[in-house]
Structure formats: structure tokens, C-alpha cells
Scaffold this active site. Structure first.
Site, mmCIF file in Angstrom:
data_model
loop_
_atom_site.group_PDB
_atom_site.id
_atom_site.type_symbol
_atom_site.label_atom_id
_atom_site.label_comp_id
_atom_site.label_asym_id
_atom_site.label_seq_id
_atom_site.Cartn_x
_atom_site.Cartn_y
_atom_site.Cartn_z
ATOM 1 N N HIS A 47 9.365 -6.831 41.921
ATOM 2 C CA HIS A 47 9.876 -7.193 40.581
ATOM 3 C C HIS A 47 8.702 -7.599 39.716
ATOM 4 C CE1 HIS A 47 11.378 -10.596 37.547
ATOM 5 N NE2 HIS A 47 12.237 -9.602 37.691
ATOM 6 N N GLU A 50 7.461 -4.339 38.108
ATOM 7 C CA GLU A 50 8.337 -3.841 37.197
ATOM 8 C C GLU A 50 8.072 -4.259 36.001
ATOM 9 O OE1 GLU A 50 12.535 -5.253 35.265
ATOM 10 O OE2 GLU A 50 12.440 -5.187 37.389
ATOM 11 N N HIS A 51 7.904 -5.801 35.676
ATOM 12 C CA HIS A 51 7.336 -6.250 34.455
ATOM 13 C C HIS A 51 6.041 -5.923 33.862
ATOM 14 C CE1 HIS A 51 10.312 -9.840 33.724
ATOM 15 N NE2 HIS A 51 10.765 -9.574 34.965
ATOM 16 N N GLU A 127 12.288 -16.739 34.407
ATOM 17 C CA GLU A 127 13.532 -16.068 34.919
ATOM 18 C C GLU A 127 14.116 -16.587 36.195
ATOM 19 O OE1 GLU A 127 14.828 -11.360 36.080
ATOM 20 O OE2 GLU A 127 12.641 -12.049 35.425
#
Length: 422
Positions: A47, A50-51, A127
């Protein structure tokens, strides 16, 4: 509309579908690596990557990546799941080459700037904090954890804060080197696209890549686990029940989908009618089937009051067992129609089609024709659906997670005894 599949000598795969009459196209790169491909110390790194893909490459800054697509009115995004990381865009047909260039650039050439890593680390920690403040997000992560304890499939996609705080540039680059090899990449494009042109661009950009060093997936092992967390300050108890179900490759996959839909797939379903409409025990209740490469989970969720949680949980298990015994032909046909309609209506956009093609190439190394999929849905008989339902309801491993003012919540052991007595 015809799906075309191509493959480069290094294993990189391409799936395209030209959709006549469209002025736009969707395309993206799906990486067959997600949360379940991480080791415990790597939890959350897929993840994080991905950022970081949007935070600068060797030829574009973060702002230039955003401007390149938005200057032509396009849309650029990404997501990480437990088995896939995807980077995709939608643009007008004259900008397909531009979108391909941007997406391939962010996948192949991220620079992992140290300042940007720290900035994005803060974003991801925010997040995680937001997710922890959302009870129905938390309880699903807990359910996954108790169903698959101490293994990649049971860990959160976002990762724990202590791991996210510790990831280095070398950690990010190492995961890319291991898992972003051409044999794990799928380029999917649909809409106003030309297969031969997409293949030429793919060959020029990805043809020189060498295979990665990814290890085989760790097989999933189910557990009968539970987690009940008391949170008196919440208004509702968030209740989840997970049962072992068929994976994508299992012959019983479609029967399980139909059973789950008939049980809790809509307002006419058993659970909605019995638990909400007749008894008023909740506002929201549903059942859904989530499948992976080698296993699956049928999940039942409901939000209810602290005083009603025991009754709701017991009624849910009774309806689960009863549905496996006497779900009617009419109920199954309704579920079948809903499933086919959802499939067909969901493919009216190129974005949905690129998602479907990439997913199916990842599973089957081909894209079955829609007619083939519909035929498999239509082929499920009532006896097959009931048999699959009986196996899920009465024999499968079962896990439970509960969060909220749940002092009256039943234990998993008591619900298991109820299954046996039914």
C-alpha cells in the site's frame, strides 16, 4: 466487442477490448502482488508503494504526474488489495498513448525521494487513524485477522503504524524488485483502443524487463477465531461472521455466490427480511462472498444495539442454517438474475471492463467470454446450491469479530453449538 490477449517473451501480459462508439478509454497496470505477498515485517508496504508511485519518477515530479493526466481531462488512480495492486487511468481516445506513458512511468521508474517518503508516510498514518476511527472498517480487519491468524492473508492492507513508521527507501525498492517482475504485470485496456498499438507500446516499454524473484504465495489456513472488543461509547454493536467458502478456482464458486446472495444479498434476501423487516433488529445487514486464489470467505455483517446483539446473532445463525435446507427455487432464481444483471450492467463502462479483464487474466491466464460466465451461473442447480450452502453453513470454519457496546454478545463457541443443534 472482442477481447484480445497478448504475451511478451518475458511473461508480461496484455488484455484489450475495443468498444466501438466510445470516445474514451481506460487502461492500467495490475500487479499480481498485494497484502498477502508481504512478510510480517513488510506488512503495509504494498500500500505504501501504491502511494509512492504518484510522488515522482525519473522524468516527472509529483505535480507533473497529476498535471499530465488532468490537463487532458483524464482521471488517474490506484488501489491495493490483498492480492493485487492496480494503477489505472481513464482518458479520451487521443490521449491513450499519454496515459500509457504516465502509468508505465510510475510503475517502472519511481525515484522514492526521501522527502516525499516522509510526507507520504504522514499521509498513510492519517489514513490508518481514519480507519481506526471507523468501526465498520476496524471490525472487518479483525475478522480477517482471526480467520487467518499469523499469516499474510490475515493482516491489514494498510499495515500497523509501527511498520509504516519504519519503512525505508531500501524496503520499498526491495519489494518492487521482488514482486514487480514482468510475469506479475498485466496491462489491461478497454474502450477506444487498438490492440496492435497497445502491444507495440508494451513491447517497447516492458519487453526488456527481466523476471522478478517472488516466492510462491503462502497457502491460506482457516481458523475458528473470535475477537470481541467492548466499546461502550459507540451507539451500535458492529457484528461480523465469516465462514470458509470457495475460492475463485473452486467448482462451487458460483453456487456459493448464489447462496450468499439469496441469504443476504438485497432487500428481498432472507436476512434482510427476517432480521430487519420483521424484527427491526438492525438498519443494515448483508451477506457477501469474497474470494481469493485458494480460499474464500462468506461474510455476514450487521449493526445493532447492545441489547439486541444476542438475538440478532442467534437469528442470523438460524437463518443461515435454514437457508441451506430450504432456500427455494424462486429465491435462487432471483439471486441468479441479480448476479447476471450485476455482471452485465457493471460492464457498461471501459473502467469496469479493464478491471474484469485484468482480474481474470490473473486467475485463469485468459478472459472467459461473458456468455461462458453466464452459462456457468445458469448451470447451478437448486440441489447444488443447497449442498454448497450446507457445507458453508454447517461444516466450514467460522470466525467472528464484534465491536461496540457488546457485553451481551454471544461467544463463537455458543454460535457453533447452535450450528450443531440446528
Amino acid at each position: 466487442m472482442t477481447v484480445q490477449i497478448g504475451r511478451l517473451p518475458n511473461g508480461f501480459r496484455v488484455a484489450t477490448e475495443q468498444m466501438p462508439g466510445l470516445e474514451s478509454a481506460s487502461l492500467g497496470i495490475w500487479v499480481m502482488a498485494g497484502g498477502r505477498h508481504e512478510t510480517a515485517p513488510q506488512n503495509g508496504i504494498a500500500h505504501f508503494l501504491e502511494h509512492m508511485a504518484f510522488k515522482g519518477t525519473e522524468k516527472r515530479s509529483a505535480l507533473e504526474i497529476a498535471e499530465a493526466i488532468e490537463d487532458v481531462g483524464g482521471y488517474l488512480n490506484a488501489y491495493t488489495s490483498r492480492e493485487v495492486t492496480a494503477y489505472y487511468a481513464r482518458v479520451l481516445k487521443q490521449d491513450v498513448a499519454l496515459a500509457f506513458d504516465v502509468i508505465s512511468d510510475i510503475v517502472l521508474n519511481p525515484i522514492f525521494d526521501l522527502n516525499e517518503i516522509e510526507t507520504e508516510r504522514g499521509v498513510i498514518l492519517q489514513e490508518i487513524g481514519q480507519a481506526l476511527d471507523t468501526p465498520d472498517d476496524v471490525v472487518f480487519d479483525w475478522l480477517q485477522e482471526v480467520a487467518f491468524p499469523d499469516q499474510p492473508l490475515g493482516r491489514t492492507i494498510l499495515g500497523p503504524t509501527e511498520r509504516v513508521r519504519a519503512f525505508s527507501r531500501e524496503d520499498l525498492a526491495g519489494f518492487v524488485a521482488q514482486h514487480y517482475g514482468p510475469e506479475r504485470l498485466i496491462l489491461s485496456a478497454a474502450g477506444a483502443v487498438d490492440h496492435d498499438e497497445i502491444m507495440r507500446m508494451a513491447e517497447a516499454t516492458f519487453g526488456g524487463l527481466t523476471r522478478g524473484s517472488a516466492q510462491p504465495e503462502v497457502p491460506a489456513t482457516w481458523a475458528n477465531g473470535e475477537r470481541i472488543e467492548l466499546r461502550p461509547g459507540l451507539e451500535q454493536v458492529h457484528f461480523t461472521l465469516g465462514l470458509e467458502a470457495p475460492g475463485y478456482r473452486d467448482d462451487a464458486f458460483y453456487a456459493a455466490q448464489l447462496f450468499s446472495s439469496g441469504l443476504g444479498g438485497g432487500m428481498s434476501s432472507r436476512l434482510f427480511q427476517e432480521v430487519r423487516e420483521k424484527r427491526g433488529l438492525c438498519y443494515s445487514i448483508f451477506s457477501q462472498l469474497g474470494s481469493y486464489d485458494d480460499t474464500g470467505m462468506m461474510t455476514i455483517y450487521a449493526g445493532t444495539s447492545g441489547e439486541d446483539i444476542s438475538e440478532l446473532a442467534g437469528l442470523t445463525v438460524r437463518e443461515l442454517m435454514r437457508s441451506a435446507e430450504d432456500m427455494s427455487e424462486r429465491e435462487m432464481e432471483r439471486a441468479r438474475t441479480q448476479m447476471k444483471a450485476g455482471l452485465l450492467m457493471g460492464l457498461e463502462s471501459p473502467s469496469a471492463r479493464v478491471e474484469r479483464m485484468a482480474r481474470l487474466v490473473g486467475i485463469w491466464d485468459r478472459v472467459p467470454d461473458l456468455a461462458e460466465t453466464v452459462e456457468k451461473i445458469d448451470a447451478v442447480t437448486l440441489s447444488e446450491m443447497r449442498a454448497t450452502g450446507a457445507k458453508i453453513a454447517g461444516e466450514a470454519a467460522m470466525a467472528m469479530a464484534v465491536y461496540g457496546p457488546a457485553e451481551a454478545a454471544p461467544s463463537l463457541a455458543s454460535l457453533s453449538e447452535m450450528r450443531k443443534a440446528a
